[in-house]
Design a protein around this motif. Sequence first.
Motif, PDB file in Angstrom:
ATOM      1  N   GLN A 315       0.854  -1.191   0.000  1.00 41.93           N
ATOM      2  CA  GLN A 315       0.000   0.000   0.000  1.00 41.93           C
ATOM      3  C   GLN A 315       0.887   1.236   0.000  1.00 41.93           C
ATOM      4  OE1 GLN A 315      -1.867   1.358   3.550  1.00 41.93           O
ATOM      5  NE2 GLN A 315      -3.759   1.950   2.524  1.00 41.93           N
ATOM      6  N   GLY A 316       0.522   2.238  -0.791  1.00 41.19           N
ATOM      7  CA  GLY A 316       1.259   3.500  -0.815  1.00 41.19           C
ATOM      8  C   GLY A 316       0.599   4.548   0.070  1.00 41.19           C
ATOM      9  N   ARG A 317       1.266   5.664   0.235  1.00 49.62           N
ATOM     10  CA  ARG A 317       0.726   6.780   1.019  1.00 49.62           C
ATOM     11  C   ARG A 317      -0.647   7.219   0.503  1.00 49.62           C
ATOM     12  NH1 ARG A 317       2.708  10.661   4.243  1.00 49.62           N
ATOM     13  NH2 ARG A 317       4.836   9.881   4.146  1.00 49.62           N
ATOM     14  N   HIS A 318      -0.868   7.089  -0.799  1.00 45.73           N
ATOM     15  CA  HIS A 318      -2.160   7.483  -1.386  1.00 45.73           C
ATOM     16  C   HIS A 318      -3.257   6.457  -1.112  1.00 45.73           C
ATOM     17  CE1 HIS A 318      -0.456   4.645  -3.999  1.00 45.73           C
ATOM     18  NE2 HIS A 318      -0.295   5.358  -5.094  1.00 45.73           N
ATOM     19  N   GLY A 319      -2.950   5.456  -0.306  1.00 48.70           N
ATOM     20  CA  GLY A 319      -3.964   4.513   0.161  1.00 48.70           C
ATOM     21  C   GLY A 319      -4.159   3.313  -0.736  1.00 48.70           C
ATOM     22  N   GLU A 353       9.118   2.625   2.923  1.00 46.84           N
ATOM     23  CA  GLU A 353      10.263   3.520   3.165  1.00 46.84           C
ATOM     24  C   GLU A 353      10.271   4.649   2.127  1.00 46.84           C
ATOM     25  OE1 GLU A 353      10.381   0.218   2.954  1.00 46.84           O
ATOM     26  OE2 GLU A 353      10.753  -0.240   5.061  1.00 46.84           O
ATOM     27  N   PHE A 354       9.993   4.291   0.866  1.00 44.85           N
ATOM     28  CA  PHE A 354       9.990   5.311  -0.198  1.00 44.85           C
ATOM     29  C   PHE A 354       8.920   6.372   0.085  1.00 44.85           C
ATOM     30  CE2 PHE A 354       9.704   7.332  -4.237  1.00 44.85           C
ATOM     31  CZ  PHE A 354      10.939   7.137  -4.849  1.00 44.85           C
ATOM     32  N   CYS A 355       7.736   5.907   0.489  1.00 42.65           N
ATOM     33  CA  CYS A 355       6.622   6.834   0.736  1.00 42.65           C
ATOM     34  C   CYS A 355       6.930   7.793   1.895  1.00 42.65           C
ATOM     35  CB  CYS A 355       5.340   6.070   1.045  1.00 42.65           C
ATOM     36  SG  CYS A 355       4.610   5.277  -0.388  1.00 42.65           S
ATOM     37  N   ARG A 356       7.755   7.358   2.830  1.00 44.23           N
ATOM     38  CA  ARG A 356       8.083   8.256   3.953  1.00 44.23           C
ATOM     39  C   ARG A 356       8.790   9.503   3.464  1.00 44.23           C
ATOM     40  NH1 ARG A 356       9.803   3.973   7.457  1.00 44.23           N
ATOM     41  NH2 ARG A 356       7.939   3.262   8.514  1.00 44.23           N
ATOM     42  N   THR A 357       9.668   9.369   2.448  1.00 46.31           N
ATOM     43  CA  THR A 357      10.369  10.564   1.969  1.00 46.31           C
ATOM     44  C   THR A 357       9.660  11.219   0.789  1.00 46.31           C
ATOM     45  OG1 THR A 357      11.801   9.011   0.802  1.00 46.31           O
ATOM     46  CG2 THR A 357      12.789  10.184   2.624  1.00 46.31           C
ATOM     47  N   CYS A 358       8.937  10.448   0.001  1.00 44.39           N
ATOM     48  CA  CYS A 358       8.455  10.967  -1.282  1.00 44.39           C
ATOM     49  C   CYS A 358       7.348  12.024  -1.132  1.00 44.39           C
ATOM     50  CB  CYS A 358       8.004   9.790  -2.145  1.00 44.39           C
ATOM     51  SG  CYS A 358       7.136  10.257  -3.632  1.00 44.39           S
ATOM     52  N   LYS A 359       6.159  11.641  -0.796  1.00 40.49           N
ATOM     53  CA  LYS A 359       5.021  12.557  -0.579  1.00 40.49           C
ATOM     54  C   LYS A 359       4.564  13.321  -1.830  1.00 40.49           C
ATOM     55  CE  LYS A 359       6.408  13.083   4.202  1.00 40.49           C
ATOM     56  NZ  LYS A 359       6.902  13.837   5.274  1.00 40.49           N
ATOM     57  N   ILE A 360       5.004  12.899  -2.992  1.00 36.83           N
ATOM     58  CA  ILE A 360       4.593  13.598  -4.221  1.00 36.83           C
ATOM     59  C   ILE A 360       3.077  13.556  -4.383  1.00 36.83           C
ATOM     60  CG2 ILE A 360       4.626  13.430  -6.762  1.00 36.83           C
ATOM     61  CD1 ILE A 360       7.572  12.715  -6.583  1.00 36.83           C
ATOM     62  N   CYS A 361       2.475  12.413  -4.091  1.00 33.88           N
ATOM     63  CA  CYS A 361       1.016  12.300  -4.259  1.00 33.88           C
ATOM     64  C   CYS A 361       0.304  13.275  -3.329  1.00 33.88           C
ATOM     65  CB  CYS A 361       0.543  10.872  -4.025  1.00 33.88           C
ATOM     66  SG  CYS A 361       1.041  10.177  -2.448  1.00 33.88           S
ATOM     67  N   ALA A 362       0.825  13.427  -2.099  1.00 34.82           N
ATOM     68  CA  ALA A 362       0.190  14.352  -1.146  1.00 34.82           C
ATOM     69  C   ALA A 362       0.326  15.789  -1.659  1.00 34.82           C
ATOM     70  CB  ALA A 362       0.822  14.201   0.226  1.00 34.82           C
ATOM     71  N   SER A 410       0.908  10.572 -10.706  1.00 34.49           N
ATOM     72  CA  SER A 410       2.132  11.290 -10.329  1.00 34.49           C
ATOM     73  C   SER A 410       3.081  10.430  -9.495  1.00 34.49           C
ATOM     74  CB  SER A 410       1.778  12.574  -9.562  1.00 34.49           C
ATOM     75  OG  SER A 410       1.053  12.260  -8.390  1.00 34.49           O
ATOM     76  N   CYS A 411       2.639   9.239  -9.092  1.00 34.72           N
ATOM     77  CA  CYS A 411       3.495   8.370  -8.257  1.00 34.72           C
ATOM     78  C   CYS A 411       4.711   7.898  -9.061  1.00 34.72           C
ATOM     79  CB  CYS A 411       2.675   7.165  -7.791  1.00 34.72           C
ATOM     80  SG  CYS A 411       3.638   5.981  -6.848  1.00 34.72           S
ATOM     81  N   PRO A 412       5.903   8.023  -8.505  1.00 30.26           N
ATOM     82  CA  PRO A 412       7.107   7.598  -9.234  1.00 30.26           C
ATOM     83  C   PRO A 412       7.089   6.121  -9.642  1.00 30.26           C
ATOM     84  CG  PRO A 412       7.723   8.808  -7.259  1.00 30.26           C
ATOM     85  CD  PRO A 412       6.240   8.644  -7.210  1.00 30.26           C
ATOM     86  N   TYR A 413       6.322   5.297  -8.933  1.00 30.48           N
ATOM     87  CA  TYR A 413       6.271   3.879  -9.309  1.00 30.48           C
ATOM     88  C   TYR A 413       5.417   3.658 -10.556  1.00 30.48           C
ATOM     89  CZ  TYR A 413       8.418   2.421  -4.895  1.00 30.48           C
ATOM     90  OH  TYR A 413       9.286   2.216  -3.855  1.00 30.48           O
ATOM     91  N   SER A 414       4.561   4.646 -10.884  1.00 29.03           N
ATOM     92  CA  SER A 414       3.650   4.451 -12.032  1.00 29.03           C
ATOM     93  C   SER A 414       4.275   4.988 -13.314  1.00 29.03           C
ATOM     94  CB  SER A 414       2.327   5.181 -11.795  1.00 29.03           C
ATOM     95  OG  SER A 414       1.751   4.818 -10.588  1.00 29.03           O
TER      96      SER A 414
END
Length: 488
Positions: A315-319, A353-362, A410-414
């Motif tokens: 699960q990513g930060r965007h849920g 771990e990536f989502c902790r620093t990334c936050k691009i979606c937020a 906008s997620c870097p994984y996509s």
Amino acid sequence: MSANKTPEQINRRKFLKVAGAASAAAGSIGIGIWSVESGKDPMTYTGEESYQGAAQYFNRKRFAVDVPPYEKVGPTRRVDARTEVIFSRIGRLGQEWDDEKRLDGLSDDLKAYYQENPETLKLDLEYHREIIPKWRRDREKYHDQYVLSQAWNNAMGSVWPPGNTEPPEIADFPWSAPGQLAHQYKMKSPEKTAELIKHMAHQFGSTLVGITRLNPDWVYKHTMRNRGIDVNKPLDIPEHWEYAIVVGTPMAWDPFYANPTYGSSRESYAKTRIASYRLAEFIKSLGYAARPHTPAGDYDLMVIPIAIDAGLGEQGRHGVLVTPELGSNIRPAVVTTNIPMKTDKPISFSVEEFCRTCKICADQCPTGAISTEDKEEIRGYRRWQINISKCHNFWYSNLGNVGCRLCLTSCPYSRKSNWLHRGALKVSANDPIGLSHGIMTDLQQRFYPAPDVEEYFMPSMGGSNASYRKPPRWLEADEYIDFSGGVQ
Ligand code: SF4
Ligand code: SF4
């Protein structure tokens, strides 16, 4: 023999001729072998990757974990989909709300829900009172611009298996005659069955597939609509919902990239729905029970945690789900069944771990629905949670096809699965302490700059109805339609 040539010269010429012919032949054979070999390469583009399973290329075994990458931190409870799933709740609110009676005019379950969640009531009322009327006015005015994307969306969603409306004890089983179950074939082993089911899922059009035992925590306590299950009676989980097979397909890349205005969920919903109905029918044809739980809205369970259990991603930060191959560009469905299969393990490839620093979606979310804070406890599990009502209200605060999907885009994984992004995935997946994650987030922001978030809103809300990227040419209505005469 020619009079003016020595035997040595002739032999040399012969040698060169033979050598040239030999090397040409060897070259041809080499090219032939190379072509044949590269033709066998599962990554060779043929347009059939989904059907052959090659698009599911990530080596999950290396990242398999015994415990899924979410944490049980307290007593758990199942979701009451009548109120906790917005599609069910918001429709009911529209039908039941009376300005005079207010909460007292609502059904008991809805009233209790809003008493506990007064902020959600405000947002849900705002949707009915302000957002939808504004959307209708703007749509009148700007609709032409999106006529092709909506026509495309309608066409892609036009082939759509109808949902189950019979109860699981009827609909899920194969019947050879009324009251008579069809013959059940004995399978050789759970391993062979899992192999077969996965192959068939790809054959039926699913890009990704994973198998898990169904955790009852993920099944709705009350379902959201009539699926042959009385929505007002708690759902007793049928015994034959023993395993869950998760299938999923991506949204078409170019419109996806041009979210929120030109993208569509529906085309991928249709592909996934078709794949899951086919898979359920295949299993039933072997004499076992199977039921598809599909987009849009015909779910009796929570798909994302099941997909995590089945090893499709985290699960990513965007849920929502982040998969190694498709990032968040995936629309999943589940088939519950009792055919015994070897299950997959969940995977952990450093998304948390990536989502902790990334936050691009937020940063990119136009409504602030995605938190920049850490995970929180939801129904006994520590997980990322977004504000669904804020998110849903934005779906009708822009034009084009309904929805948003900006956080997925906008997620870097996509990103497209080219060598660069596959390389970046390898680096980030093998970097559990996150040394590379800050650099990658920075690169992502530099190379994929986005509009200011206010720009995503409709003109009446101060924006310009912007897209993350330009639409594909084939969805630009001005390119193909002559609007000069107005609407006939
Ligand atoms: S879909 Fe849009 S509004 Fe909803 S959370 Fe994602 S970015 Fe925010
Ligand atoms: S955009 Fe960044 S923070 Fe959001 S889900 Fe993707 S990787 Fe995680």
